[in-house]
Motif scaffolding. Structure first.
Motif, short mmCIF file in Angstrom:
data_model
loop_
_atom_site.label_atom_id
_atom_site.label_comp_id
_atom_site.label_asym_id
_atom_site.label_seq_id
_atom_site.Cartn_x
_atom_site.Cartn_y
_atom_site.Cartn_z
N GLU A 208 3.36 -10.36 -1.93
CA GLU A 208 2.71 -9.31 -1.13
C GLU A 208 1.34 -9.02 -1.74
O GLU A 208 1.17 -9.14 -2.96
CB GLU A 208 3.56 -8.03 -1.12
CG GLU A 208 4.65 -8.02 -0.07
CD GLU A 208 5.93 -8.69 -0.52
OE1 GLU A 208 6.24 -8.60 -1.71
OE2 GLU A 208 6.59 -9.34 0.31
N TYR A 209 0.41 -8.63 -0.91
CA TYR A 209 -0.98 -8.48 -1.33
C TYR A 209 -1.54 -7.14 -0.84
O TYR A 209 -1.23 -6.71 0.27
CB TYR A 209 -1.84 -9.61 -0.73
CG TYR A 209 -1.39 -10.98 -1.19
CD1 TYR A 209 -2.03 -11.64 -2.23
CD2 TYR A 209 -0.30 -11.60 -0.58
CE1 TYR A 209 -1.60 -12.88 -2.66
CE2 TYR A 209 0.15 -12.84 -1.01
CZ TYR A 209 -0.51 -13.48 -2.05
OH TYR A 209 -0.08 -14.70 -2.48
N VAL A 210 -2.37 -6.54 -1.68
CA VAL A 210 -3.15 -5.37 -1.23
C VAL A 210 -4.56 -5.90 -0.95
O VAL A 210 -5.21 -6.43 -1.85
CB VAL A 210 -3.20 -4.28 -2.32
CG1 VAL A 210 -4.12 -3.14 -1.90
CG2 VAL A 210 -1.81 -3.75 -2.60
N LEU A 211 -5.00 -5.78 0.30
CA LEU A 211 -6.31 -6.36 0.66
C LEU A 211 -7.39 -5.32 0.37
O LEU A 211 -7.94 -4.68 1.27
CB LEU A 211 -6.32 -6.78 2.13
CG LEU A 211 -5.16 -7.67 2.59
CD1 LEU A 211 -5.41 -8.21 4.00
CD2 LEU A 211 -4.91 -8.81 1.62
N GLU A 219 -7.23 -0.38 6.37
CA GLU A 219 -6.43 -0.75 5.20
C GLU A 219 -5.32 -1.69 5.63
O GLU A 219 -4.72 -1.50 6.69
CB GLU A 219 -5.84 0.50 4.54
CG GLU A 219 -6.86 1.17 3.66
CD GLU A 219 -6.37 2.44 3.00
OE1 GLU A 219 -5.18 2.76 3.10
OE2 GLU A 219 -7.22 3.11 2.40
N ALA A 220 -5.06 -2.69 4.81
CA ALA A 220 -4.05 -3.67 5.19
C ALA A 220 -3.37 -4.25 3.96
O ALA A 220 -3.96 -4.33 2.89
CB ALA A 220 -4.69 -4.80 6.00
N GLY A 221 -2.13 -4.65 4.17
CA GLY A 221 -1.40 -5.42 3.17
C GLY A 221 -1.28 -6.84 3.70
O GLY A 221 -1.43 -7.07 4.90
N GLY A 222 -1.03 -7.78 2.79
CA GLY A 222 -0.83 -9.16 3.25
C GLY A 222 0.49 -9.67 2.73
O GLY A 222 1.10 -9.07 1.82
N VAL A 236 -0.44 -6.89 7.49
CA VAL A 236 0.15 -5.70 8.11
C VAL A 236 -0.89 -4.60 7.98
O VAL A 236 -1.29 -4.23 6.87
CB VAL A 236 1.47 -5.32 7.43
CG1 VAL A 236 2.02 -4.02 7.99
CG2 VAL A 236 2.50 -6.45 7.59
N ILE A 237 -1.33 -4.11 9.13
CA ILE A 237 -2.52 -3.24 9.15
C ILE A 237 -2.13 -1.84 9.62
O ILE A 237 -1.46 -1.70 10.66
CB ILE A 237 -3.57 -3.86 10.11
CG1 ILE A 237 -3.90 -5.28 9.63
CG2 ILE A 237 -4.81 -3.00 10.20
CD1 ILE A 237 -4.11 -6.26 10.75
N SER A 238 -2.55 -0.85 8.86
CA SER A 238 -2.24 0.53 9.24
C SER A 238 -2.90 0.86 10.59
O SER A 238 -4.12 0.75 10.73
CB SER A 238 -2.77 1.47 8.15
OG SER A 238 -2.93 2.77 8.67
N SER A 308 9.29 -0.21 5.37
CA SER A 308 8.01 -0.92 5.37
C SER A 308 6.91 0.08 5.12
O SER A 308 6.90 1.16 5.70
CB SER A 308 7.77 -1.58 6.72
OG SER A 308 8.74 -2.57 6.92
N ASN A 309 6.00 -0.30 4.25
CA ASN A 309 4.98 0.68 3.87
C ASN A 309 3.68 0.05 3.43
O ASN A 309 2.92 0.63 2.69
CB ASN A 309 5.52 1.59 2.77
CG ASN A 309 6.23 0.78 1.69
OD1 ASN A 309 5.63 -0.13 1.13
ND2 ASN A 309 7.48 1.07 1.44
#
Ligand SMILES: Cc1cc2nc3c(=O)[nH]c(=O)nc-3n(C[C@H](O)[C@H](O)[C@H](O)COP(=O)(O)OP(=O)(O)OC[C@H]3O[C@@H](n4cnc5c(N)ncnc54)[C@H](O)[C@@H]3O)c2cc1C
Length: 430
Positions: A208-211, A219-222, A236-238, A308-309
């Motif tokens: 998992e990644y913090v972009l 803000e998004a995670g990958g 995954v984008i807020s 999921s967060n």
């Protein structure tokens, strides 16, 4: 008399698990799925965490198509130039299986087939419009003006629960309830994947990644997960942050992720096989609606049951466990011959006793940690500055660690007092 004991809407993990459990107990079950075959409209990262399927399919690790056993986990902060990872490999995962990568088109089809084998009637390519009601009680489902009757309906229609909303059984979803998931499946030879991720045989990597390199408000995670001969990669984008930003598109974020200098080499030479997007259920306990009533229950993402967060995505295990709990509630209701709201209330108690509602309650504010400016901007920037100053040899006298830490936090975008306060709040929320 109803045509079925139970109708289940949606053959995702929640719906198929419910149908398998009830059919195993000889209930007369109809499972309705809009996709044909089941799974062809579904999107997941996807790592199937845990052992929830063992309750309904004892040999599930043989019977359900699985890609790789996850033995290698990573959490990475990606800044514009750098990649800072916590890398966790353990042989313990070989003994105690914790997660498998899966492809939903295969997994969901296999689960629906298991429901069929257990005795459920599975109808695919049919979209349920709404539930049918008589005197306020749910008595079946309606499609194209036709009503099919049942004693109980389990709604397991996923993160965009149109049937529940249009039938007045839950409020419409808002930005706070969902994130936007964008995903690619990229084909690469199996041995290339093993070499690039340092894996042996069927071992798998889940990262998992913090972009944190993103600019503006978005803000998004990958995520990047290895399958046998494909890679699942996605963002995954807020939704609320994307709306605040107003300029960035979700597909731009996805593109920036796959082209990032520390990600692109992992995908090099791969062939894009699939591009999909889907809502990710993210609202936590505050988005959980009333999950039962006269003649109906709601399970899986449709009920908001997902952990999921932005840093972690677990939904399939919550879907399976809640689907089984809904099924058990219907089985008990049939024994009593009573499908009223009072009779179905034990569904909530079952979930309160399980990890499903315990996790959602215990981590009520986790999104304020994972989607915070501290996690997405300050920590990655400080870590990058600190590690760079530690590892970059300048030929000048070295500094003490405390001095490097203080200097590293200077361009984090937050003042020292803000950082201390926010870090304290984060610790409390975790
Ligand atoms: C990009 C992304 C990555 C994810 N990664 C992971 C991961 O790695 N691990 C994890 O555990 N979870 C992950 N999730 C979350 C996980 O996919 C969901 O939590 C899980 O699929 C929920 O299962 P469900 O059965 O409730 O709903 P779904 O899997 O969405 O299934 C609902 C089913 O209902 C059908 N349906 C909908 N409406 C109707 C209708 N009106 N009539 C008939 N059928 C209908 C749909 O076609 C679908 O088959 C991810 C999600 C996304 C979007």
């Amino acid at each position: 008399m109803s045509e079925f004991d139970a109708i289940v809407v949606g053959a995702g993990p929640a719906g198929s698990s419910a149908a398998i459990r009830m059919a195993n107990k000889k209930l007369n079950v109809l499972l309705v799925e809009r996709a044909d075959p089941p799974g062809s409209k579904n999107v997941s990262g996807g790592i199937l965490w845990g052992n929830a399927l063992a309750e309904i399919i004892p040999e599930w690790e043989k019977d359900i198509p699985l890609e790789r056993l996850i033995t290698h986990k990573g959490t990475t902060f990606l800044t514009k130039d750098s990649s800072i990872s916590i890398d966790f490999r353990s042989t313990k995962f070989l003994e105690n299986h914790s997660g498998y990568s899966v492809l939903r088109a295969r997994m969901d089809n296999a689960l629906a087939n298991s429901a069929r084998k257990a005795g459920a009637m599975v109808v695919t390519g049919v979209t349920v419009d709404r539930v049918a009601k008589e005197e306020g009680k749910v008595v079946g489902v309606e499609q194209d003006g036709e009503i099919i009757t049942s004693d109980a309906v389990i709604l397991a229609e996923g993160a965009n629960p149109r049937v529940a909303i249009d039938s007045g059984l839950r409020k419409p979803i808002g930005d706070q309830d969902v994130a936007i998931g964008v995903k690619q499946i990229i084909r690469l030879p199996e041995n290339t994947i093993n070499e690039r991720f340092n894996l042996k045989g069927s071992e798998g990597f889940a990262g998992e990644y913090v972009l944190s390199y993103l600019e503006g408000e978005a803000e998004a995670g990958g995520f990047l997960y290895t399958n046998k001969d494909t890679i699942s990669i996605g963002a995954v984008i807020s939704s609320s942050k994307l709306r605040e930003d107003g300029q960035t598109h979700s597909y731009d974020i996805m593109e920036s992720f796959v082209q990032h200098p520390h990600i692109a080499p992992l995908l090099e030479g791969g062939k894009l096989e699939e591009y999909s997007a889907h809502l990710v259920c993210e609202g936590g306990i505050d988005s959980v609606p009333r999950i039962y009533g006269d003649g109906y229950l709601i399970a899986g993402d449709a009920a908001g049951f997902s952990f999921s967060n932005g840093l972690m995505i677990q939904g399939m295990n919550y879907a399976i466990t809640s689907g089984i709990a809904a099924a058990d509630t219907v089985i008990e209701a049939k024994e009593r011959g009573n499908f009223s709201s009072d009779s179905l209330a034990s569904y909530e108690r079952k979930l309160e006793d399980s990890y499903v509602l315990k996790d959602l309650k215990n981590f009520r504010n986790i999104d304020k940690v994972t989607w915070s400016r501290v996690t997405h901007r300050a920590i990655p920037k400080i870590a990058e500055n600190l590690l760079y100053s530690m590892y970059h040899e300048t030929g000048r006298p070295k500094k003490h660690l405390m001095q490097m830490i203080l200097e590293s936090s200077r361009d984090s975008g937050m003042s020292k007092s803000q950082l201390i306060l926010e870090s304290y709040r984060m610790m409390r929320r975790m």
